[in-house]
Design an enzyme around this catalytic site. Structure first.
Site, PDB file in Angstrom:
ATOM      1  CE  LYS A 174     -66.363  29.967  73.307  1.00 15.14           C
ATOM      2  NZ  LYS A 174     -67.060  31.160  73.811  1.00 15.14           N
ATOM      3  N   GLY A 227     -74.629  23.590  73.806  1.00 15.34           N
ATOM      4  CA  GLY A 227     -75.026  24.759  73.033  1.00 15.34           C
ATOM      5  C   GLY A 227     -76.049  24.372  71.987  1.00 15.34           C
ATOM      6  CB  THR A 231     -72.913  25.319  67.702  1.00 17.65           C
ATOM      7  OG1 THR A 231     -73.682  26.494  67.529  1.00 17.65           O
ATOM      8  CG2 THR A 231     -71.468  25.687  67.947  1.00 17.65           C
ATOM      9  CD  GLU A 249     -77.460  19.334  77.246  1.00 20.17           C
ATOM     10  OE1 GLU A 249     -78.476  19.195  76.526  1.00 20.17           O
ATOM     11  OE2 GLU A 249     -77.282  20.298  77.974  1.00 20.17           O
ATOM     12  CB  CYS A 283     -81.287  22.458  76.986  1.00 19.20           C
ATOM     13  SG  CYS A 283     -80.438  21.803  78.423  1.00 19.20           S
ATOM     14  CD  GLU A 386     -83.240  24.698  71.863  1.00 21.26           C
ATOM     15  OE1 GLU A 386     -82.229  24.886  71.169  1.00 21.26           O
ATOM     16  OE2 GLU A 386     -83.210  24.167  72.981  1.00 21.26           O
TER      17      GLU A 386
HETATM   18  O1  TXE Z   1     -75.373  28.970  70.950  1.00 18.29           O
HETATM   19  P1  TXE Z   1     -73.985  28.487  70.440  1.00 18.29           P
HETATM   20  P2  TXE Z   1     -76.024  30.412  70.764  1.00 18.29           P
HETATM   21  C1  TXE Z   1     -79.588  26.856  71.539  1.00 18.29           C
HETATM   22  C2  TXE Z   1     -80.760  27.803  71.608  1.00 18.29           C
HETATM   23  C3  TXE Z   1     -80.183  29.077  71.123  1.00 18.29           C
HETATM   24  C4  TXE Z   1     -79.273  28.570  70.043  1.00 18.29           C
HETATM   25  C5  TXE Z   1     -78.165  29.508  69.675  1.00 18.29           C
HETATM   26  O2  TXE Z   1     -81.767  27.374  70.728  1.00 18.29           O
HETATM   27  O3  TXE Z   1     -81.137  29.947  70.622  1.00 18.29           O
HETATM   28  O4  TXE Z   1     -78.725  27.387  70.573  1.00 18.29           O
HETATM   29  O5  TXE Z   1     -77.538  29.986  70.840  1.00 18.29           O
HETATM   30  C6  TXE Z   1     -69.609  28.392  71.420  1.00 18.29           C
HETATM   31  N1  TXE Z   1     -66.747  26.271  67.751  1.00 18.29           N
HETATM   32  N2  TXE Z   1     -78.880  26.718  72.789  1.00 18.29           N
HETATM   33  O6  TXE Z   1     -75.788  30.978  69.425  1.00 18.29           O
HETATM   34  O7  TXE Z   1     -73.485  29.366  69.351  1.00 18.29           O
HETATM   35  C7  TXE Z   1     -70.160  29.705  71.910  1.00 18.29           C
HETATM   36  O8  TXE Z   1     -69.143  30.686  71.972  1.00 18.29           O
HETATM   37  C8  TXE Z   1     -66.669  26.154  69.077  1.00 18.29           C
HETATM   38  C9  TXE Z   1     -79.177  25.539  73.530  1.00 18.29           C
HETATM   39  O9  TXE Z   1     -75.617  31.217  71.909  1.00 18.29           O
HETATM   40  O10 TXE Z   1     -74.122  27.034  70.181  1.00 18.29           O
HETATM   41  C10 TXE Z   1     -70.693  29.299  73.268  1.00 18.29           C
HETATM   42  O11 TXE Z   1     -69.621  29.228  74.209  1.00 18.29           O
HETATM   43  N3  TXE Z   1     -67.491  26.772  69.929  1.00 18.29           N
HETATM   44  C11 TXE Z   1     -78.353  25.386  74.696  1.00 18.29           C
HETATM   45  C12 TXE Z   1     -71.249  27.903  72.996  1.00 18.29           C
HETATM   46  O12 TXE Z   1     -70.575  27.453  71.831  1.00 18.29           O
HETATM   47  C13 TXE Z   1     -68.465  27.538  69.400  1.00 18.29           C
HETATM   48  C14 TXE Z   1     -77.632  26.473  75.299  1.00 18.29           C
HETATM   49  C15 TXE Z   1     -72.747  27.859  72.718  1.00 18.29           C
HETATM   50  O13 TXE Z   1     -73.049  28.774  71.709  1.00 18.29           O
HETATM   51  C16 TXE Z   1     -68.605  27.684  68.011  1.00 18.29           C
HETATM   52  C17 TXE Z   1     -77.375  27.579  74.415  1.00 18.29           C
HETATM   53  C18 TXE Z   1     -67.677  27.010  67.176  1.00 18.29           C
HETATM   54  N4  TXE Z   1     -67.723  27.106  65.845  1.00 18.29           N
HETATM   55  C19 TXE Z   1     -78.024  27.667  73.225  1.00 18.29           C
HETATM   56  N5  TXE Z   1     -69.646  28.513  67.785  1.00 18.29           N
HETATM   57  C20 TXE Z   1     -78.512  24.197  75.558  1.00 18.29           C
HETATM   58  N6  TXE Z   1     -78.468  23.003  74.990  1.00 18.29           N
HETATM   59  O14 TXE Z   1     -78.637  24.329  76.757  1.00 18.29           O
HETATM   60  C21 TXE Z   1     -70.158  28.858  68.984  1.00 18.29           C
HETATM   61  N7  TXE Z   1     -69.433  28.279  69.969  1.00 18.29           N
END
Ligand code: TXE
Length: 482
Positions: A174, A227, A231, A249, A283, A386
């Protein structure tokens, strides 16, 4: 308008509920594509397809699996320009960055794990005067879930699916709903690359809906996720009682430690890049710049001079080094962090809010000015949370011990950058910094064989090289009497 589709069992399908989500170009604020708003039923269909493809794929020779990955890498390289354009439009990143980093790295991920699986060793344990011999049989896990974010869309998507497929698993992947286009493009080349139907499935939609359904599915035995930390914590809670394998990660609040004996110009140039590359949405970006007292003022002034010249531009303009942030919601979140830092007494050195649109085409786009604060204590929100945007803080330190104490003063522990010409100090500091990665006199140099991941709230497990192949296999000890 582009309509993206799910890939399930070799077929391209809408969501079973028939609903769609808009996909927006962050540079213009305009809708340019729709994605299926998938849910539980689509996950069930993808699982059925993946489960029935698994017996054959898991027994397919390593050479054949590697060849499929190499074919896909080759197709990516042949379509590199179209992918770079799509990535820039979908994410807001400069086209030059997508061309130089995102797409070449996606190709490399696929090719790298093709080679890695051909070299992947397993262990044997033979005691002296042997009565028994043990060896480790590394079996593919089955159906696995790969969930990736929006900041490096195809780069991180391929980073997960390549080792999963190489190891003989069937994948339900996904991509982020915010940047789905390059994963959709990749999904259209799967058959041409030689993967049998059902081996690789792609579902589009929202995290809390289709993402959650993947995480909750009892048959999906492992989840590789990149992510946000909250989450990641939610996924860990959801899967705990199902004993799924997890690779998480997550976020970072990475320190760059600038000692006074550093190569000043190199430290300065790379710190600007490590802070603001991809609009600070990596990140691994530095967000807390720790500078030794004796060079603090000089380093700060030189940094601000450079940052002031970084004006966000139209991502499609070849000259642009800084593009749009990924969404209106994310821009607003970044601005909230900036406002909070102001209210906490931070001294704003440059930036501090929205940036003006670079041209008419981009007048409704999401642009944030690169922002630098000083005079914020280590416990202030901006030094703890962050932001994931073009916002950094400067802090002064007086000793090596204080630098390390400041570096470690967050719940995160992903990557640290250390600038010094003293070799012993470099080793000492790297050893004491709480992070999964420590770069000395460089940043974002990646050898794909090395372990990648964080400690503390930055995650669990490691990606890269053997670590990824170990994650995507289940070790079985086989003990034989001689
Ligand atoms: O991330 P999400 P978001 C951090 C960064 C950012 C914050 C929120 O600080 O501002 O996270 O970003 C999927 N079950 N990073 O809201 O929601 C979602 O659809 C399963 C750090 O965009 O964590 C997407 O595919 N999956 C980072 C993925 O998770 C779920 C990169 C990441 O989204 C889910 C991005 C659930 N319940 C954001 N909820 C890094 N470490 O590089 C969401 N997703």
């Amino acid at each position: 308008m582009l309509d993206l589709l799910n890939l399930i069992g070799g077929e391209y399908r809408e969501a079973q509920n028939g609903t769609w989500l808009d996909n927006i170009d962050p540079a213009t604020g305009q809708i340019f594509a729709r994605i299926p708003r998938s849910g539980k039923d689509d996950v069930a269909a993808a699982y059925t397809a993946a489960e029935s493809a698994f017996p054959l794929w898991s027994r397919t020779s390593i050479e054949k699996r590697a060849a499929c990955l190499r074919n896909l890498a080759h197709i990516v390289s042949q379509n590199a320009e179209a992918l770079a354009q799509a990535e820039s439009q979908d994410n807001g990143k400069p086209l030059s960055l997508a061309r130089a980093v995102d797409i070449p790295r996606a190709e490399k991920n696929l090719a790298f794990f093709a080679g890695a699986i051909e070299q992947f060793p397993s262990e044997a344990h033979i005691p002296a005067g042997p009565t028994h011999i043990n060896y480790t049989h590394r079996k593919p896990i089955g159906v696995v879930g790969c969930i990736s974010p929006w900041n490096l869309p195809l780069y991180l998507f391929t980073w997960k699916i390549a080792p999963a497929l190489a190891a003989g698993n069937c994948v339900i992947a996904k991509p982020s709903e915010i940047t789905p286009v390059t994963a959709w493009m990749l999904s259209q080349w799967i058959e041409e690359a030689g993967f049998p139907p059902g081996v690789f499935n792609v579902l589009h939609g929202l995290g809390p809906e289709v993402g959650q359904a993947i995480v909750e599915h009892p048959g999906i035995k492992a989840i590789s996720f990149t992510g946000g930390t909250s989450t990641g914590a939610h996924i860990a809670r959801t899967t705990a009682s199902m004993f799924k394998k997890l690779s998480l990660e997550l976020g970072g609040k990475n320190p760059a430690i600038i000692f006074s004996d550093c190569d000043f110009d190199a430290a300065l140039a790379t710190t600007v890049r490590s802070s603001f590359a991809n609009q600070g949405q990596i990140c691994l970006c530095s967000s807390r710049i720790l500078i030794e007292d004796s060079i603090y003022d000089r380093f700060r002034d030189a940094l601000i001079e450079k940052v002031k010249r970084m004006i966000p531009g139209d991502p499609l303009d070849e000259q642009t080094k800084m593009g749009a942030v990924v969404s209106a919601a994310h821009r607003d979140k970044i601005i909230q962090h900036i406002e909070l830092a102001k209210s906490e007494g931070g001294q704003l050195l440059c930036g501090g809010g929205k940036a003006s649109a670079p041209n008419n085409r981009c007048e409704d786009g999401f642009f944030v000015a690169p922002t630098v604060f000083e005079n914020l204590g280590a416990n202030c929100q901006l030094n703890q949370q962050e932001v994931f945007g073009p916002v950094i803080t400067l802090q002064r330190f007086y000793s090596e011990d204080e630098a390390i104490q400041l570096a470690n003063a967050t719940e995160y522990g992903l990557a640290a950058t250390i600038w010094t010409t003293d070799l012993k100090k470099a080793h000492r500091t790297a050893a004491r910094v709480e992070s999964g990665i420590a770069w000395v006199n460089c940043w974002l140099v990646r050898d794909l064989r090395t372990p990648f991941g964080g400690v503390k709230a930055s995650g669990v497990g490691r990606e890269g090289g053997w670590e990824a192949l170990r994650f995507f296999t289940e070790p079985q000890n086989v003990c034989i009497e001689l």
